[in-house]
Design a protein around this motif. Structure first.
Motif, PDB file in Angstrom:
ATOM      1  N   GLU A  59       0.853  -1.208   0.000  1.00 40.23           N
ATOM      2  CA  GLU A  59       0.000   0.000   0.000  1.00 40.23           C
ATOM      3  C   GLU A  59       0.877   1.243   0.000  1.00 40.23           C
ATOM      4  OE1 GLU A  59      -2.247  -0.395   3.593  1.00 40.23           O
ATOM      5  OE2 GLU A  59      -3.160  -2.271   2.927  1.00 40.23           O
ATOM      6  N   LEU A  60       0.251   2.392  -0.273  1.00 37.51           N
ATOM      7  CA  LEU A  60       1.015   3.636  -0.214  1.00 37.51           C
ATOM      8  C   LEU A  60       1.142   4.115   1.226  1.00 37.51           C
ATOM      9  CD1 LEU A  60      -0.302   5.762  -3.229  1.00 37.51           C
ATOM     10  CD2 LEU A  60       1.642   4.203  -3.130  1.00 37.51           C
ATOM     11  N   VAL A  61       2.286   4.672   1.549  1.00 39.07           N
ATOM     12  CA  VAL A  61       2.482   5.339   2.837  1.00 39.07           C
ATOM     13  C   VAL A  61       1.629   6.619   2.776  1.00 39.07           C
ATOM     14  CG1 VAL A  61       4.234   6.399   4.333  1.00 39.07           C
ATOM     15  CG2 VAL A  61       4.816   4.369   2.947  1.00 39.07           C
ATOM     16  N   PRO A  62       0.978   7.017   3.890  1.00 39.05           N
ATOM     17  CA  PRO A  62       0.086   8.189   3.820  1.00 39.05           C
ATOM     18  C   PRO A  62       0.781   9.446   3.270  1.00 39.05           C
ATOM     19  CG  PRO A  62      -0.225   7.022   5.883  1.00 39.05           C
ATOM     20  CD  PRO A  62       0.944   6.376   5.205  1.00 39.05           C
ATOM     21  N   ASP A  63      -0.020  10.257   2.577  1.00 36.67           N
ATOM     22  CA  ASP A  63       0.513  11.444   1.895  1.00 36.67           C
ATOM     23  C   ASP A  63       1.285  12.394   2.811  1.00 36.67           C
ATOM     24  OD1 ASP A  63      -0.283  10.873  -0.687  1.00 36.67           O
ATOM     25  OD2 ASP A  63      -2.225  11.870  -0.489  1.00 36.67           O
ATOM     26  N   ASP A  64       0.742  12.699   4.011  1.00 37.95           N
ATOM     27  CA  ASP A  64       1.428  13.694   4.853  1.00 37.95           C
ATOM     28  C   ASP A  64       2.835  13.236   5.217  1.00 37.95           C
ATOM     29  OD1 ASP A  64       0.239  11.699   6.348  1.00 37.95           O
ATOM     30  OD2 ASP A  64      -0.132  12.967   8.087  1.00 37.95           O
ATOM     31  N   VAL A  65       2.975  11.953   5.520  1.00 39.50           N
ATOM     32  CA  VAL A  65       4.290  11.403   5.886  1.00 39.50           C
ATOM     33  C   VAL A  65       5.234  11.492   4.677  1.00 39.50           C
ATOM     34  CG1 VAL A  65       5.501   9.283   6.583  1.00 39.50           C
ATOM     35  CG2 VAL A  65       3.207   9.774   7.481  1.00 39.50           C
ATOM     36  N   THR A  66       4.725  11.068   3.519  1.00 41.24           N
ATOM     37  CA  THR A  66       5.559  10.994   2.318  1.00 41.24           C
ATOM     38  C   THR A  66       5.948  12.388   1.826  1.00 41.24           C
ATOM     39  OG1 THR A  66       4.371   8.988   1.721  1.00 41.24           O
ATOM     40  CG2 THR A  66       5.647  10.029  -0.010  1.00 41.24           C
ATOM     41  N   ILE A  67       4.998  13.292   1.833  1.00 43.37           N
ATOM     42  CA  ILE A  67       5.281  14.648   1.339  1.00 43.37           C
ATOM     43  C   ILE A  67       6.342  15.312   2.213  1.00 43.37           C
ATOM     44  CG2 ILE A  67       4.300  16.972   1.027  1.00 43.37           C
ATOM     45  CD1 ILE A  67       1.626  15.486   0.218  1.00 43.37           C
ATOM     46  N   GLY A  68       6.185  15.203   3.537  1.00 41.34           N
ATOM     47  CA  GLY A  68       7.172  15.817   4.442  1.00 41.34           C
ATOM     48  C   GLY A  68       8.561  15.244   4.220  1.00 41.34           C
ATOM     49  N   MET A  69       8.619  13.933   4.069  1.00 44.08           N
ATOM     50  CA  MET A  69       9.912  13.269   3.887  1.00 44.08           C
ATOM     51  C   MET A  69      10.581  13.696   2.576  1.00 44.08           C
ATOM     52  SD  MET A  69      10.489   9.263   3.240  1.00 44.08           S
ATOM     53  CE  MET A  69      10.077   9.323   1.506  1.00 44.08           C
ATOM     54  N   MET A  70       9.816  13.751   1.499  1.00 43.80           N
ATOM     55  CA  MET A  70      10.414  14.092   0.210  1.00 43.80           C
ATOM     56  C   MET A  70      10.746  15.577   0.108  1.00 43.80           C
ATOM     57  SD  MET A  70      11.029  11.372  -1.277  1.00 43.80           S
ATOM     58  CE  MET A  70      11.453  11.783  -2.972  1.00 43.80           C
ATOM     59  N   GLU A  71       9.907  16.417   0.727  1.00 47.93           N
ATOM     60  CA  GLU A  71      10.161  17.853   0.681  1.00 47.93           C
ATOM     61  C   GLU A  71      11.518  18.189   1.298  1.00 47.93           C
ATOM     62  OE1 GLU A  71       6.351  20.453   0.885  1.00 47.93           O
ATOM     63  OE2 GLU A  71       7.626  20.964   2.596  1.00 47.93           O
ATOM     64  N   SER A  72      11.840  17.489   2.381  1.00 50.89           N
ATOM     65  CA  SER A  72      13.128  17.795   3.032  1.00 50.89           C
ATOM     66  C   SER A  72      14.297  17.351   2.152  1.00 50.89           C
ATOM     67  CB  SER A  72      13.207  17.120   4.403  1.00 50.89           C
ATOM     68  OG  SER A  72      13.251  15.723   4.238  1.00 50.89           O
ATOM     69  N   ARG A  73      14.034  16.558   1.141  1.00 50.56           N
ATOM     70  CA  ARG A  73      15.118  16.109   0.254  1.00 50.56           C
ATOM     71  C   ARG A  73      15.200  16.886  -1.050  1.00 50.56           C
ATOM     72  NH1 ARG A  73      14.169  12.165   3.828  1.00 50.56           N
ATOM     73  NH2 ARG A  73      15.981  10.921   4.434  1.00 50.56           N
TER      74      ARG A  73
END
Ligand code: AMP
Length: 217
Positions: A59-73
């Motif tokens: 399944e997909l990891v929830p959007d808020d978790v994923t967006i925060g993680m990728m934004e910092s990169r």
């Protein structure tokens, strides 16, 4: 302005391989959300603990978790100055909207979205023979791209494994998730005129040349 690219496609279509070439040849920073999650899981972080159940189930990891993680990169100085290739992100329309908003605030944009395409049966065959290095993320295939020494990564010498989510049942689930949640992202980008569709069944070089065709690089 640095070139920022997005690669979208079903699991096993060759996003990681193409992202590797783009990184090597164009000097872009490679940001693969799946690799980041696997790194967090291996390091035993809180983020890794949150993500692991979703990944195991396909399944997909929830959007808020994923967006925060990728934004910092993708907002690091290196990514902003060299340009980046996003591999596996965005996977939902909410992620795509968040990406565009953040880049706009930073005065930059996604230059092109490459949709790598192949029928489900082709990607299932590819994934079941796939072997991955958990240390450096390099990917091999037992038939089409075998490592020089069986079970050992050519790049860093670590052990190659079959990812736990590369089991047939989980592969089918990931494909279903792709069709329902990620395909709408293609419609979102089609409206912006940035979408570039590429047949992922050619050789690695053919796919690469088509994917960068016409880009001022
Ligand atoms: P990948 O290596 O890109 O196939 O990603 C492996 C798994 O990580 C996916 O099946 C998801 O569970 C999770 N994942 C990776 N990227 C994302 C994303 N952009 N949004 C949500 N989950 C993701």
């Amino acid at each position: 302005m640095p070139i920022n690219l997005v690669l979208i496609g079903p699991p096993g279509v060759g996003k990681g391989t193409q992202a590797g070439l783009l990184t090597e040849r164009l000097g872009l920073v490679h940001l693969a959300s799946g690799d980041v999650f696997r790194g967090e899981i291996a390091a035993g972080t809180d983020l890794g603990r949150v993500a692991s159940g979703y990944i195991e189930r396909g399944e997909l990891v929830p959007d808020d978790v994923t967006i925060g993680m990728m934004e910092s990169r993708f907002t690091t100085l290196e990514a902003m100055t060299s340009g980046f290739v996003l591999d596996g992100f965005p996977r939902t329309v909410a992620q795509a909207v968040a990406l565009d908003a953040r880049l706009e605030a930073l005065g930059t944009v996604v230059a092109r979205v490459v949709s790598l395409e192949a029928p489900d049966d082709v990607v299932v065959a590819r994934l079941s023979g796939r072997r991955t290095c958990l240390n450096c993320g390099a990917v091999f295939h037992i038939e089409t791209m075998p490592p020089k020494q069986e079970g050992v990564c050519d790049d860093c010498g670590s052990k190659l494994v079959t990812r736990t989510d590369d089991k047939e049942e989980t592969i089918r689930q990931r494909l279903a998730v792709f069709h329902t949640q990620t395909q709408p992202v293609l419609d979102y980008y089609a409206e912006t005129g940035k979408l570039f569709r590429v047949d992922g069944r050619g050789t690695i070089e053919e796919v690469y040349r088509t994917a960068i065709g016409g880009l001022r690089v």
